[in-house]
Design a protein around this motif. Structure first.
Motif, mmCIF file in Angstrom:
data_model
loop_
_atom_site.group_PDB
_atom_site.id
_atom_site.type_symbol
_atom_site.label_atom_id
_atom_site.label_comp_id
_atom_site.label_asym_id
_atom_site.label_seq_id
_atom_site.Cartn_x
_atom_site.Cartn_y
_atom_site.Cartn_z
ATOM 1 N N TYR A 159 0.661 -1.130 0.134
ATOM 2 C CA TYR A 159 0.080 -0.052 0.081
ATOM 3 C C TYR A 159 0.805 0.975 -0.051
ATOM 4 C CZ TYR A 159 -2.658 3.946 2.014
ATOM 5 O OH TYR A 159 -3.165 5.104 2.102
ATOM 6 N N LEU A 160 1.766 1.502 0.955
ATOM 7 C CA LEU A 160 2.751 2.592 0.985
ATOM 8 C C LEU A 160 3.587 2.675 -0.481
ATOM 9 C CD1 LEU A 160 4.033 2.287 4.613
ATOM 10 C CD2 LEU A 160 2.317 4.111 3.576
ATOM 11 N N ARG A 216 4.077 5.820 -5.589
ATOM 12 C CA ARG A 216 3.984 5.681 -7.221
ATOM 13 C C ARG A 216 2.950 7.248 -7.266
ATOM 14 N NH1 ARG A 216 3.926 0.510 -6.716
ATOM 15 N NH2 ARG A 216 1.510 0.428 -6.519
ATOM 16 N N ALA A 217 1.750 7.133 -6.650
ATOM 17 C CA ALA A 217 1.033 8.305 -6.789
ATOM 18 C C ALA A 217 1.547 9.427 -6.766
ATOM 19 C CB ALA A 217 -0.315 8.002 -6.045
ATOM 20 N N ALA A 264 -4.642 11.340 -6.610
ATOM 21 C CA ALA A 264 -4.210 10.171 -7.020
ATOM 22 C C ALA A 264 -3.893 9.161 -5.805
ATOM 23 C CB ALA A 264 -3.109 10.360 -7.854
ATOM 24 N N VAL A 265 -3.322 9.887 -4.518
ATOM 25 C CA VAL A 265 -3.131 9.143 -3.366
ATOM 26 C C VAL A 265 -4.473 8.708 -2.844
ATOM 27 C CG1 VAL A 265 -2.482 9.289 -0.902
ATOM 28 C CG2 VAL A 265 -0.836 10.343 -2.730
ATOM 29 N N SER A 266 -5.329 9.535 -2.865
ATOM 30 C CA SER A 266 -6.789 9.273 -2.430
ATOM 31 C C SER A 266 -7.382 8.008 -3.216
ATOM 32 C CB SER A 266 -7.756 10.332 -2.467
ATOM 33 O OG SER A 266 -7.197 11.380 -1.436
ATOM 34 N N ALA A 267 -7.362 8.188 -4.443
ATOM 35 C CA ALA A 267 -7.953 7.090 -5.347
ATOM 36 C C ALA A 267 -7.189 5.807 -5.120
ATOM 37 C CB ALA A 267 -7.836 7.500 -7.040
ATOM 38 N N TRP A 268 -5.942 5.834 -4.959
ATOM 39 C CA TRP A 268 -5.077 4.552 -4.687
ATOM 40 C C TRP A 268 -5.606 3.960 -3.247
ATOM 41 C CZ3 TRP A 268 -2.678 0.306 -5.875
ATOM 42 C CH2 TRP A 268 -2.071 -0.285 -4.819
ATOM 43 N N THR A 269 -5.618 4.963 -2.236
ATOM 44 C CA THR A 269 -6.261 4.415 -0.923
ATOM 45 C C THR A 269 -7.358 3.668 -0.967
ATOM 46 O OG1 THR A 269 -4.868 6.211 0.286
ATOM 47 C CG2 THR A 269 -6.441 5.094 1.577
ATOM 48 N N ILE A 270 -8.527 4.377 -1.672
ATOM 49 C CA ILE A 270 -9.854 4.029 -1.770
ATOM 50 C C ILE A 270 -9.859 2.452 -2.511
ATOM 51 C CG2 ILE A 270 -12.132 4.200 -2.759
ATOM 52 C CD1 ILE A 270 -11.558 7.462 -2.473
ATOM 53 N N GLY A 271 -9.109 2.385 -3.721
ATOM 54 C CA GLY A 271 -9.103 1.067 -4.607
ATOM 55 C C GLY A 271 -8.481 0.132 -3.880
ATOM 56 N N ALA A 272 -7.240 0.376 -3.120
ATOM 57 C CA ALA A 272 -6.363 -0.639 -2.395
ATOM 58 C C ALA A 272 -7.148 -1.176 -1.136
ATOM 59 C CB ALA A 272 -5.016 -0.041 -1.955
ATOM 60 N N ALA A 273 -7.938 -0.383 -0.558
ATOM 61 C CA ALA A 273 -8.969 -0.686 0.684
ATOM 62 C C ALA A 273 -10.057 -1.735 0.096
ATOM 63 C CB ALA A 273 -9.224 0.365 1.347
ATOM 64 N N ARG A 274 -10.497 -1.158 -1.006
ATOM 65 C CA ARG A 274 -11.744 -2.067 -1.715
ATOM 66 C C ARG A 274 -11.067 -3.563 -2.166
ATOM 67 N NH1 ARG A 274 -12.601 0.950 -6.317
ATOM 68 N NH2 ARG A 274 -11.059 -0.409 -7.361
ATOM 69 N N ASP A 275 -10.210 -3.507 -2.731
ATOM 70 C CA ASP A 275 -9.829 -4.638 -3.256
ATOM 71 C C ASP A 275 -8.868 -5.793 -2.250
ATOM 72 O OD1 ASP A 275 -10.535 -3.730 -5.484
ATOM 73 O OD2 ASP A 275 -8.523 -2.890 -6.280
ATOM 74 N N ALA A 314 6.835 15.440 1.958
ATOM 75 C CA ALA A 314 8.241 15.049 1.343
ATOM 76 C C ALA A 314 8.331 15.112 -0.037
ATOM 77 C CB ALA A 314 8.992 13.784 1.973
ATOM 78 N N ALA A 315 7.039 14.787 -0.703
ATOM 79 C CA ALA A 315 7.081 14.698 -2.240
ATOM 80 C C ALA A 315 6.634 15.959 -2.614
ATOM 81 C CB ALA A 315 6.123 13.613 -2.637
ATOM 82 N N LEU A 316 5.934 16.842 -1.928
ATOM 83 C CA LEU A 316 5.172 17.999 -2.676
ATOM 84 C C LEU A 316 5.781 19.200 -2.011
ATOM 85 C CD1 LEU A 316 1.371 16.623 -2.371
ATOM 86 C CD2 LEU A 316 2.908 16.852 -4.159
ATOM 87 N N VAL A 317 6.646 19.267 -1.110
ATOM 88 C CA VAL A 317 6.982 20.410 -0.293
ATOM 89 C C VAL A 317 8.143 21.168 -1.048
ATOM 90 C CG1 VAL A 317 8.646 19.705 1.276
ATOM 91 C CG2 VAL A 317 7.282 21.704 1.883
ATOM 92 N N GLU A 318 8.056 22.392 -1.335
ATOM 93 C CA GLU A 318 9.166 22.993 -2.057
ATOM 94 C C GLU A 318 9.246 24.395 -1.011
ATOM 95 O OE1 GLU A 318 7.180 24.202 -5.615
ATOM 96 O OE2 GLU A 318 6.977 22.279 -6.351
#
Length: 201
Positions: free
Chosen positions: A62-63, A68-69, A82-93, A148-152
């Motif tokens: 999951y992490l 990747r997102a 995209a992180v939210s969509a991944w979270t929803i999909g991973a938890a559903r599946d 960490a990925a988004l901060v500028e």
């Protein structure tokens, strides 16, 4: 023995999809993976050790999906969506990911636990024996990875807004995990609105 370990974890996951964890037998997991029962015990130590390793693997998977997102070269709101969509999909599946994210464990699943002291000679098992994060700890990990990925370079106030947006993205996704939306509702649209609001956009 990484290949055998993965095969055993795959076999355990498949067995769990068919029956409650209490009904999963070590001898069957070993047979499906094509290894001896002794190899299974050498790798995991016990059925509890196998459960901890399975939960650790699914949490790590999951992490990695979160990373990747976040790695996609897009606008921060799009990446958080995209992180939210991944979270929803991973938890559903994946019932184990859903349990780790929400803290809702049924009797069908192996209970999350930590070994009192890991004496395993296998490094991956020592890590698994430390247990999986609680839902609050996992939320913090996802938020921190997003930060960490988004901060500028920017002013502290902008960083605070981004931190709120990162946490909001995961919390909104978790709300959809706990109470799935109807077919006519688009979670991505709500996630984008909430994130944009939290980021002050």
């Amino acid at each position: 023995m990484p290949a055998a370990r993965e095969s055993l974890l795959d076999a355990a996951y498949t067995a769990l999809a068919r029956r409650p964890w209490a009904g999963v037998r070590m001898v069957d997991v070993a047979a499906v993976a094509g290894v001896s029962r002794q190899t299974l015990y050498n790798e995991f130590g016990s059925k509890d050790g196998l459960a901890r390793a399975l939960l650790r693997r699914e949490t790590d998977t999951y992490l990695r999906g979160v990373e990747r997102a976040l790695a996609q070269a897009r606008d921060p709101v799009d990446r958080l969506a995209a992180v939210s969509a991944w979270t929803i999909g991973a938890a559903r599946d994946n019932v184990l990911v859903r349990a780790v994210l929400t803290g809702f464990w049924t009797e069908r699943l192996p209970a999350p636990s930590r070994a009192a002291v890991s004496s395993s000679p296998v490094p991956a098992q020592r890590r698994a024996d430390a247990g999986v994060p609680t839902p609050a700890e996992l939320l913090t990990q996802v938020r921190d990875r997003a930060m960490a990925a988004l901060v500028e370079r920017g002013r502290p106030s902008e960083t605070e807004d981004l931190a709120r947006a990162c946490e909001s993205a995961v919390r909104v996704a978790l709300s959809y995990v706990v109470a799935p939306a109807g077919r006519e509702e688009d979670p991505a649209r709500l996630v984008r609105r909430v994130i944009a609001g939290a980021a002050g956009r």
